[in-house]
Motif scaffolding. Structure first.
Motif, PDB file in Angstrom:
ATOM      1  N   ASP A   1     -13.490 -13.155  41.530  1.00 15.52           N
ATOM      2  CA  ASP A   1     -12.203 -13.145  40.825  1.00 15.52           C
ATOM      3  C   ASP A   1     -11.680 -14.577  40.629  1.00 15.52           C
ATOM      4  O   ASP A   1     -10.641 -14.971  41.193  1.00 15.52           O
ATOM      5  CB  ASP A   1     -11.203 -12.290  41.639  1.00 15.52           C
ATOM      6  CG  ASP A   1      -9.942 -11.990  40.864  1.00 15.52           C
ATOM      7  OD1 ASP A   1      -9.830 -12.431  39.712  1.00 15.52           O
ATOM      8  OD2 ASP A   1      -9.050 -11.321  41.443  1.00 15.52           O
TER       9      ASP A   1
ATOM     10  N   GLY B   1      -6.679 -12.610  42.208  1.00 14.95           N
ATOM     11  CA  GLY B   1      -6.012 -12.003  43.360  1.00 14.95           C
ATOM     12  C   GLY B   1      -4.511 -11.982  43.133  1.00 14.95           C
ATOM     13  O   GLY B   1      -4.035 -11.708  42.034  1.00 14.95           O
ATOM     14  N   ARG B   2      -3.743 -12.315  44.167  1.00 15.03           N
ATOM     15  CA  ARG B   2      -2.284 -12.338  44.002  1.00 15.03           C
ATOM     16  C   ARG B   2      -1.823 -13.647  43.358  1.00 15.03           C
ATOM     17  O   ARG B   2      -0.649 -13.829  43.069  1.00 15.03           O
ATOM     18  CB  ARG B   2      -1.596 -12.137  45.349  1.00 15.03           C
ATOM     19  CG  ARG B   2      -1.765 -13.310  46.290  1.00 15.03           C
ATOM     20  CD  ARG B   2      -1.087 -13.099  47.609  1.00 15.03           C
ATOM     21  NE  ARG B   2      -1.475 -14.118  48.555  1.00 15.03           N
ATOM     22  CZ  ARG B   2      -0.835 -15.259  48.735  1.00 15.03           C
ATOM     23  NH1 ARG B   2       0.219 -15.562  48.024  1.00 15.03           N
ATOM     24  NH2 ARG B   2      -1.271 -16.133  49.629  1.00 15.03           N
ATOM     25  N   PHE B   3      -2.764 -14.595  43.125  1.00 13.78           N
ATOM     26  CA  PHE B   3      -2.383 -15.907  42.593  1.00 13.78           C
ATOM     27  C   PHE B   3      -2.196 -15.859  41.074  1.00 13.78           C
ATOM     28  O   PHE B   3      -1.154 -16.216  40.556  1.00 13.78           O
ATOM     29  CB  PHE B   3      -3.432 -16.961  42.971  1.00 13.78           C
ATOM     30  CG  PHE B   3      -3.584 -17.141  44.456  1.00 13.78           C
ATOM     31  CD1 PHE B   3      -2.744 -17.976  45.157  1.00 13.78           C
ATOM     32  CD2 PHE B   3      -4.566 -16.448  45.170  1.00 13.78           C
ATOM     33  CE1 PHE B   3      -2.864 -18.142  46.533  1.00 13.78           C
ATOM     34  CE2 PHE B   3      -4.696 -16.602  46.539  1.00 13.78           C
ATOM     35  CZ  PHE B   3      -3.862 -17.439  47.224  1.00 13.78           C
ATOM     36  N   LYS B   4      -3.231 -15.493  40.360  1.00  5.86           N
ATOM     37  CA  LYS B   4      -3.224 -15.424  38.898  1.00  5.86           C
ATOM     38  C   LYS B   4      -2.623 -16.677  38.283  1.00  5.86           C
ATOM     39  O   LYS B   4      -1.633 -16.649  37.533  1.00  5.86           O
ATOM     40  CB  LYS B   4      -2.486 -14.174  38.412  1.00  5.86           C
ATOM     41  CG  LYS B   4      -3.191 -12.910  38.886  1.00  5.86           C
ATOM     42  CD  LYS B   4      -2.656 -11.671  38.263  1.00  5.86           C
ATOM     43  CE  LYS B   4      -3.367 -10.419  38.704  1.00  5.86           C
ATOM     44  NZ  LYS B   4      -3.929 -10.345  40.039  1.00  5.86           N
TER      45      LYS B   4
ATOM     46  N   GLU C   1       5.376 -22.339  46.064  1.00  4.50           N
ATOM     47  CA  GLU C   1       6.255 -21.226  46.482  1.00  4.50           C
ATOM     48  C   GLU C   1       7.199 -21.676  47.604  1.00  4.50           C
ATOM     49  O   GLU C   1       8.392 -21.365  47.585  1.00  4.50           O
ATOM     50  CB  GLU C   1       5.408 -20.025  46.935  1.00  4.50           C
ATOM     51  CG  GLU C   1       4.783 -19.305  45.750  1.00  4.50           C
ATOM     52  CD  GLU C   1       3.654 -18.335  46.115  1.00  4.50           C
ATOM     53  OE1 GLU C   1       3.133 -17.691  45.202  1.00  4.50           O
ATOM     54  OE2 GLU C   1       3.266 -18.268  47.311  1.00  4.50           O
TER      55      GLU C   1
ATOM     56  N   ASP D   1       1.172 -21.053  34.838  1.00  5.14           N
ATOM     57  CA  ASP D   1       1.086 -19.599  34.784  1.00  5.14           C
ATOM     58  C   ASP D   1      -0.114 -19.239  33.889  1.00  5.14           C
ATOM     59  O   ASP D   1      -0.245 -19.774  32.781  1.00  5.14           O
ATOM     60  CB  ASP D   1       2.393 -19.045  34.186  1.00  5.14           C
ATOM     61  CG  ASP D   1       2.341 -17.554  34.032  1.00  5.14           C
ATOM     62  OD1 ASP D   1       2.539 -16.865  35.029  1.00  5.14           O
ATOM     63  OD2 ASP D   1       2.073 -17.081  32.898  1.00  5.14           O
TER      64      ASP D   1
ATOM     65  N   GLU E   1      -8.554 -16.546  52.208  1.00  7.91           N
ATOM     66  CA  GLU E   1      -8.182 -15.667  51.086  1.00  7.91           C
ATOM     67  C   GLU E   1      -8.870 -16.124  49.789  1.00  7.91           C
ATOM     68  O   GLU E   1      -9.411 -15.308  49.034  1.00  7.91           O
ATOM     69  CB  GLU E   1      -6.650 -15.720  50.937  1.00  7.91           C
ATOM     70  CG  GLU E   1      -6.106 -14.668  50.021  1.00  7.91           C
ATOM     71  CD  GLU E   1      -4.567 -14.700  49.972  1.00  7.91           C
ATOM     72  OE1 GLU E   1      -3.921 -15.395  50.775  1.00  7.91           O
ATOM     73  OE2 GLU E   1      -4.040 -14.016  49.065  1.00  7.91           O
TER      74      GLU E   1
END
Ligand SMILES: NC(=O)c1ccc[n+]([C@@H]2O[C@H](COP(=O)([O-])OP(=O)(O)OC[C@H]3O[C@@H](n4cnc5c(N)ncnc54)[C@H](O)[C@@H]3O)[C@@H](O)[C@H]2O)c1
Length: 371
Positions: A42, A86-89, A351, A119, A33
């Motif tokens: 990205d 991606g979905r990480f940011k 996570e 973040d 990924e």
């Protein structure tokens, strides 16, 4: 919801293990990924090119002050900042020190690594984690990924040069990525290291693993070869030693013949990062210069290898480039490690830790101090 209270997680090595950091199959999926995002562009890494591997503390070779560390091979401190989309940011920074004498003199691993995640929008720190296993796992998983995309179908044999921790991670990942593999041989200048590699890896990977007495035996006729030596004495891979169509996948330094490079597919982890290494390396005094894969840069600069023919692994994973992995053309994969890999695997651990209630909550402040 707005909350001025700032709490972050501290994850010890045991917390990381409980969060699943040693799960190689999952790590390879995450690297797939991350490399796709890399191929699409990205991501951002540090430095003015946005593609710097990281910033190194260059200790002098002859320090003038007592106690100041001495520069040398695998003696360094380094910070690797970056952002993964991606979905990480999320942004992350890996900070490590390496002392090649640590195992012998201090009973410690060669390198000791911590990782911070923030973040990306608010800069709020999410976690500080022990990252030795994380870093080794992602290094191995990237090499496994290279084998998944670049090794010939039905590859059966793997030759491993060096029997240290990084080679163990790489071997585990290659075995998991190439189901047709039947045999692994290892060569290390330290035969005790080879012996314990064989014991550990044959139990772990459920495959025939044996040691050989020479570098040549570990290279000739192998479908896949990997090398992760440390120190200053990199052996020379001659073109004739490497089997037609084979994959040479390198997380560490190596010497290869020019002719090999001229005729092989060249697949870096990130060519822009490799070019930045060169730009930054040239700023150092000549006797301190370290430019990974400088031989490749020279061949590109001389026009003997066309830059347009160099294909990043990320582009291949993203479907934007292609190599004919079953042809007789040899494949040369080089990986120097990118922070985006640590961020992807670190986020997965963060996570999992949140979900399982692992780690210690550290209160940074209840209310930010205002002047
Ligand atoms: N690409 C990446 O992302 C990445 C990440 C971490 C480490 N690395 C690199 O991987 C390398 C290995 O790391 P490690 O932690 O396993 O190191 P280590 O020092 O623990 O082990 C290295 C092994 O190499 C052996 N060796 C040295 N010279 C040799 C030679 N000429 N032939 C055969 N064996 C030889 C040593 O005996 C030792 O067993 C380091 O150079 C490190 O910089 C790369």
């Amino acid at each position: 919801m707005f909350s001025p209270r700032l709490v972050l997680k501290f994850l010890s090595q045991q917390d990381m293990i409980s969060a699943g950091v040693t799960d190689m199959d999952h790590c390879i999926e995450l690297m797939d990924e991350a490399f796709k995002l890399l191929g699409l562009g990205d991501y951002v890494m540090g430095g003015s090119t946005r593609n710097s591997h990281g910033q190194r503390v260059w200790f002098p070779k002859e320090p003038q002050f007592p106690g100041m560390p001495k520069g040398g091979p695998d003696q360094r401190f380094m910070s690797l900042p970056g952002y993964l989309g991606g979905r990480f940011k999320v942004c992350g920074n890996k900070w490590y020190g390496s002392n090649i004498n640590n195992p012998k003199n201090h009973g410690l691993p060669r390198s000791i690594i911590t990782m911070t995640l923030n973040d990306a929008e608010t800069a709020r720190p999410l976690a500080i984690m022990e990252a030795n296993i994380l870093s080794g796992m992602r290094t191995g998983a990237v090499v496994g990924l290279s084998a998944k995309y670049l090794a010939r179908d039905n590859s059966e044999t793997l030759g491993v040069i060096a029997a240290g921790p990084i080679s163990k991670f790489c071997t585990d990942a290659i075995v998991k990525s190439v189901p047709s593999l039947k045999k692994v041989v290892v060569f290390d200048i330290n035969s005790d290291a080879s012996r314990s590699f064989c014991e550990e890896m044959s139990a772990k990977c459920d495959i025939d693993v044996s040691m050989v007495k020479s570098f040549e035996e570990a290279v000739i006729n192998q479908d896949i070869v990997t090398s992760a030596i440390s120190g200053n004495h990199a052996p020379l891979f001659e073109d004739k030693m490497l089997k037609p169509g084979s994959l040479l996948t390198l997380p560490g330094r190596a010497n290869v013949e020019d002719n090999y490079l001229r005729n092989a597919y060249i697949i870096p982890d990130g060519w822009e990062m490799q070019k930045t290494y060169k730009i930054e390396g040239l700023m150092l005094p000549e006797d301190e210069r370290i430019i990974p894969h400088n031989q490749l840069h020279t061949l590109v600069d001389n026009g003997e290898i066309k830059e347009s023919e160099i294909q990043d692994l990320g582009k291949i994973v993203a479907g934007l480039a292609n190599v004919d992995k079953n042809s007789d053309k040899k494949k040369y994969f080089i990986s120097n490690g990118m922070i985006i890999q640590d961020i992807a695997w670190g986020m997965a651990m963060y996570e999992n830790a949140v979900e399982k209630g692992l780690g210690q909550d550290l209160v940074m402040w209840e209310q930010p101090y205002r002047v």
